[in-house]
Each structure stands twice: as C-alpha cells, then as structure tokens.
Design a protein around this motif. Structure first.
Motif, PDB file in Angstrom:
ATOM      1  N   ASP A  47      20.573  11.397  26.492  1.00  0.00           N
ATOM      2  CA  ASP A  47      21.415  10.320  26.942  1.00  0.00           C
ATOM      3  C   ASP A  47      21.815  11.045  28.163  1.00  0.00           C
ATOM      4  O   ASP A  47      22.767  10.493  28.877  1.00  0.00           O
ATOM      5  CB  ASP A  47      22.942  11.475  26.196  1.00  0.00           C
ATOM      6  CG  ASP A  47      23.245  12.796  26.751  1.00  0.00           C
ATOM      7  OD1 ASP A  47      22.537  13.490  27.228  1.00  0.00           O
ATOM      8  OD2 ASP A  47      24.162  13.361  26.367  1.00  0.00           O
TER       9      ASP A  47
ATOM     10  N   SER B  43      25.069  12.075  17.204  1.00  0.00           N
ATOM     11  CA  SER B  43      25.937  12.570  18.538  1.00  0.00           C
ATOM     12  C   SER B  43      26.117  13.452  17.592  1.00  0.00           C
ATOM     13  O   SER B  43      26.498  13.713  16.099  1.00  0.00           O
ATOM     14  CB  SER B  43      26.864  11.459  18.016  1.00  0.00           C
ATOM     15  OG  SER B  43      28.069  11.743  18.885  1.00  0.00           O
TER      16      SER B  43
ATOM     17  N   VAL C  94      32.006  10.292  23.925  1.00  0.00           N
ATOM     18  CA  VAL C  94      30.830   9.484  23.955  1.00  0.00           C
ATOM     19  C   VAL C  94      31.723   8.853  22.242  1.00  0.00           C
ATOM     20  O   VAL C  94      30.893   8.147  22.217  1.00  0.00           O
ATOM     21  CB  VAL C  94      30.999  10.894  23.424  1.00  0.00           C
ATOM     22  CG1 VAL C  94      29.164  10.094  22.912  1.00  0.00           C
ATOM     23  CG2 VAL C  94      29.771  11.639  24.641  1.00  0.00           C
ATOM     24  N   ARG C  95      31.818   9.639  20.829  1.00  0.00           N
ATOM     25  CA  ARG C  95      32.008   8.813  19.786  1.00  0.00           C
ATOM     26  C   ARG C  95      32.211   7.348  20.562  1.00  0.00           C
ATOM     27  O   ARG C  95      32.634   6.542  19.209  1.00  0.00           O
ATOM     28  CB  ARG C  95      32.067   9.445  19.047  1.00  0.00           C
ATOM     29  CG  ARG C  95      31.417  10.732  18.603  1.00  0.00           C
ATOM     30  CD  ARG C  95      31.855  11.572  17.287  1.00  0.00           C
ATOM     31  NE  ARG C  95      30.549  12.663  17.323  1.00  0.00           N
ATOM     32  CZ  ARG C  95      30.629  13.216  16.461  1.00  0.00           C
ATOM     33  NH1 ARG C  95      31.342  13.863  15.466  1.00  0.00           N
ATOM     34  NH2 ARG C  95      29.435  14.211  16.104  1.00  0.00           N
TER      35      ARG C  95
ATOM     36  N   VAL D 225      22.570  12.215  21.798  1.00  0.00           N
ATOM     37  CA  VAL D 225      23.962  12.295  22.424  1.00  0.00           C
ATOM     38  C   VAL D 225      24.502  13.312  21.930  1.00  0.00           C
ATOM     39  O   VAL D 225      24.619  13.800  21.029  1.00  0.00           O
ATOM     40  CB  VAL D 225      24.772  11.003  22.336  1.00  0.00           C
ATOM     41  CG1 VAL D 225      24.028   9.427  23.081  1.00  0.00           C
ATOM     42  CG2 VAL D 225      25.810  11.136  21.845  1.00  0.00           C
ATOM     43  N   TYR D 226      25.594  13.810  23.324  1.00  0.00           N
ATOM     44  CA  TYR D 226      26.465  14.882  23.118  1.00  0.00           C
ATOM     45  C   TYR D 226      27.789  15.310  23.814  1.00  0.00           C
ATOM     46  O   TYR D 226      28.361  13.922  22.769  1.00  0.00           O
ATOM     47  CB  TYR D 226      25.542  15.695  23.701  1.00  0.00           C
ATOM     48  CG  TYR D 226      26.456  17.012  22.745  1.00  0.00           C
ATOM     49  CD1 TYR D 226      27.190  17.825  21.592  1.00  0.00           C
ATOM     50  CD2 TYR D 226      26.395  18.655  23.743  1.00  0.00           C
ATOM     51  CE1 TYR D 226      27.761  19.141  21.757  1.00  0.00           C
ATOM     52  CE2 TYR D 226      26.589  19.689  23.852  1.00  0.00           C
ATOM     53  CZ  TYR D 226      27.861  19.938  22.448  1.00  0.00           C
ATOM     54  OH  TYR D 226      28.627  20.667  22.223  1.00  0.00           O
TER      55      TYR D 226
ATOM     56  N   LEU E 112      30.655   4.602  21.247  1.00  0.00           N
ATOM     57  CA  LEU E 112      29.704   4.463  21.089  1.00  0.00           C
ATOM     58  C   LEU E 112      30.377   3.358  19.812  1.00  0.00           C
ATOM     59  O   LEU E 112      29.792   2.320  19.631  1.00  0.00           O
ATOM     60  CB  LEU E 112      29.502   5.458  19.733  1.00  0.00           C
ATOM     61  CG  LEU E 112      28.157   6.778  20.655  1.00  0.00           C
ATOM     62  CD1 LEU E 112      27.463   7.987  20.014  1.00  0.00           C
ATOM     63  CD2 LEU E 112      26.910   5.757  21.570  1.00  0.00           C
TER      64      LEU E 112
ATOM     65  N   VAL F  14      33.278  14.746  23.471  1.00  0.00           N
ATOM     66  CA  VAL F  14      32.374  14.208  22.289  1.00  0.00           C
ATOM     67  C   VAL F  14      33.134  13.077  21.531  1.00  0.00           C
ATOM     68  O   VAL F  14      32.527  11.967  20.880  1.00  0.00           O
ATOM     69  CB  VAL F  14      31.719  15.702  21.135  1.00  0.00           C
ATOM     70  CG1 VAL F  14      31.253  15.210  19.939  1.00  0.00           C
ATOM     71  CG2 VAL F  14      31.444  16.341  21.553  1.00  0.00           C
TER      72      VAL F  14
ATOM     73  N   GLU G 215      26.492  10.937  12.858  1.00  0.00           N
ATOM     74  CA  GLU G 215      27.851  11.534  13.735  1.00  0.00           C
ATOM     75  C   GLU G 215      27.348  13.187  13.105  1.00  0.00           C
ATOM     76  O   GLU G 215      27.748  12.579  11.634  1.00  0.00           O
ATOM     77  CB  GLU G 215      29.313  11.586  13.255  1.00  0.00           C
ATOM     78  CG  GLU G 215      29.728  10.299  14.325  1.00  0.00           C
ATOM     79  CD  GLU G 215      30.856   9.665  14.669  1.00  0.00           C
ATOM     80  OE1 GLU G 215      31.950  10.602  13.616  1.00  0.00           O
ATOM     81  OE2 GLU G 215      31.541   8.885  15.118  1.00  0.00           O
TER      82      GLU G 215
ATOM     83  N   THR H 203      26.482   9.126  29.101  1.00  0.00           N
ATOM     84  CA  THR H 203      25.707   7.937  27.916  1.00  0.00           C
ATOM     85  C   THR H 203      25.982   6.224  28.210  1.00  0.00           C
ATOM     86  O   THR H 203      25.220   5.549  27.862  1.00  0.00           O
ATOM     87  CB  THR H 203      26.838   8.480  26.370  1.00  0.00           C
ATOM     88  OG1 THR H 203      26.239   9.784  26.191  1.00  0.00           O
ATOM     89  CG2 THR H 203      26.012   7.899  25.299  1.00  0.00           C
TER      90      THR H 203
END
Length: 324
Positions: free
Chosen positions: A109, A47, A62-63, A18-19, A66, A59, A79, A25
């Motif tokens: 993703d 990631s 996304v994290r 993923v990015y 996650l 980003v 990460e 995602t």
C-alpha cells in the motif's frame, strides 16, 4: 505497438496488500489507474484486520475507499477477519491467488507506480514465463544506483518494492528460518545473498531464526540464491515508495522519488540464450559496504543458541503452503 500486442494477451492480476493507511492506498490505486493496461487488469486486494483498537478507524477508512474502486477489469476485495500481519498476509494471499492464476503482480500500500509499470511487468512476465532461470520481475532500483545505458538488468538480488512472478517459481519459495539459518553456514551462499558482501541481507534471516523478526522478503533472496536463479529489472526504477515516512512496518528510512513518464516503449527484452550476456550485477552500482564488518558479523552469528520451536505463525504458514 507494444500496447496493442499486450491487449491480445491475458494480463496478470494485480494483487494489492493494504492495512491502515487510507491516503497511501488511495495514491497507489490512482497511480495504477493511470496505466493504460489497468482497464484490462483484474485487481485483487487483501485488506488486513486491525491489530488493536487504535487501528480500527483507519482500517475502516481503507475499506470504505476500497468499496468505491472502479476502472479495472474487475475488483475483488478480501477482508481479513483477524490480523494476519504483513508477512502472513502476503504469503497466504499470494498462494491463494495462484490457485487460479499462472502469474501475478504484487504491490503493497505504499508503492506508487509509473505509467509504464503494468506494460513493463506484463511484457517481462510474458517474455520469460518459460525461462526457469528467472525467479521474479522487479521494478525498483535505488536512486543512487541508476546504471548507465538502457538495458535490462539481471541480478541475484530480489526487491519487494513492486514485483511479479510465476506460479511455478513461487512454489519454490520457502520460509523456514531454521533450515535457512543452517544452510547459511555455507559462507559462499551467504556471500551470494549479500551481493558479495556489498549489502547484508542475511541478518534478517538470522533475526527470523532467533524470533526477533517475522519478515518474508529475505526468504525470497534465500530461495533465489539457493536455486541459482536471477531476477529481472528495468534500467530505471518504475515505482516510488511513499511509505518511508514512519507510517509503515519499517519506520523512517528515507523518501525516494523517481522521474515521471518514464518511457520504456523501446526497451529490448533479450531472449533466453542472451541472458548470460546481458547479466549485470548490482555490485558495481551499490555503494560498497564494509566487507570486513559483514565478514566479522558472519563469523560471529553462529554462536551457540537454543533452537526455537516453530512459532504459531510459522505453523500457520506451513498449513497454508501444504507442508503439514
């Protein structure tokens, strides 16, 4: 019956890259969780770090998502501290996971899977783990190339939209643009990679050699063809790519949506001695490209060019893969 059989086996870990696309995602993870096998599968996510200031917010989103994932057997998030870029992130991540596993399932993703995805891929990985002629398990077939019948397909071509492979097959993978470019002076190999000139895959290898591209999947096709190996496909695509909307690396190509709730429960997996009889090339399904145009391209691509030294990225990849 097939599901209960797989419950007694170790399922391959799902490796997700993923990015900066939080909504994509989320959809990918939610689709995976619909698969009955998800609860018994390990999820490993790589990631990538922001490339620039404009990517920091996405980003982070996304994290944050996650960190809240549950429903799998286990979840491990790696990460990246610096931006690897797609090619290096995948190559190094896959190599890292293979330090502890014999087979893996790989998603990016923007690959939304059908409910039968994990069952199909794990069954193929288990069935063909000792068949050294098979290079990978693939799950995407273009919507305009859907074949007749309900048989597995075996093809020279590799597709990076939802795939899986084994450790010993991955060890054959080689991203060396200069060597590949020189190998492709053999027009028979070039034609084989290009599916008898129905598609032009080799142009990406040429572009990597010239330093104009930094991609990885075209070298999977190169590795597969060079080693005379095949890839296995289901009779219908079991993924949908939702990233062809301008949000990813490859721009706007088009949106493809496949049928939901595809049933492959009765799919027959031929054993090793039957693969030759079941081999069906995509050549007859793809809309033929202009063969003369591709042949002319191949004839002109070898005009004298200064051979570039290895890029910094290529040196890093070589270090990771133990070639330096």
């Amino acid at each position: 019956m097939q599901n209960s059989r797989q419950e007694n086996k170790t399922l391959a870990p799902i490796v997700l890259f993923v990015y900066n696309r939080p909504e994509h995602t989320r959809k990918v993870v939610e689709a995976l969780l619909i698969c009955p096998e998800a609860k018994d599968s390990d999820l490993i996510v790589f990631s990538d770090a922001p490339r620039g200031l404009k990517d920091i917010g996405n980003v982070r989103q996304v994290r944050d998502f996650l960190d809240k994932i549950s429903g799998f057997k286990s979840v491990k998030i790696i990460e990246r501290k610096t931006n690897f870029g797609l090619a290096l992130n995948i190559i190094s991540g896959v190599s890292q996971v293979f330090d502890n596993h014999e087979s893996i399932i790989v998603l990016e993703d923007d690959i939304v899977v059908e409910k039968c995805f994990l069952n199909f891929v794990n069954k193929a990985l288990d069935t063909y783990k000792n068949n050294k002629r098979l290079f990978s398990v693939n799950t995407y077939i273009p919507f305009n190339c859907v074949p007749k019948g309900n048989d597995l397909l075996f093809s020279d071509i590799f597709s990076c939209w939802g795939w899986a492979t084994w450790k010993d097959r991955w060890q054959l993978y080689e991203k060396n643009p200069e060597r590949a470019f020189n190998d492709l002076r053999d027009f028979n190999l070039r034609k084989k990679i290009n599916l008898e000139n129905h598609v032009n895959i080799c142009w990406q290898i040429d572009a990597n050699y010239r330093g104009e591209k930094d991609t990885w999947a075209c070298f999977m096709n190169y590795t597969c063809a060079k080693n005379n190996m095949l890839n296995v496909y289901p009779p219908r695509s079991v993924i949908t790519n939702i990233g062809q909307d301008g949000s990813g690396e490859h721009g706007i190509v088009g949106f493809e949506k496949h049928g939901e709730n595809i049933d492959l429960s009765n799919l027959y997996f031929p054993t090793e001695n039957l693969i030759d009889n079941c081999k069906r090339m995509f050549t007859e399904m793809f809309s033929p490209a202009d063969a003369k145009t591709i042949e002319k391209y191949n004839e002109t691509v070898y005009t004298p060019k200064k051979i570039k030294k290895k890029s910094k990225l290529q040196k890093i990849i070589d270090v990771i893969r133990g070639k330096i």
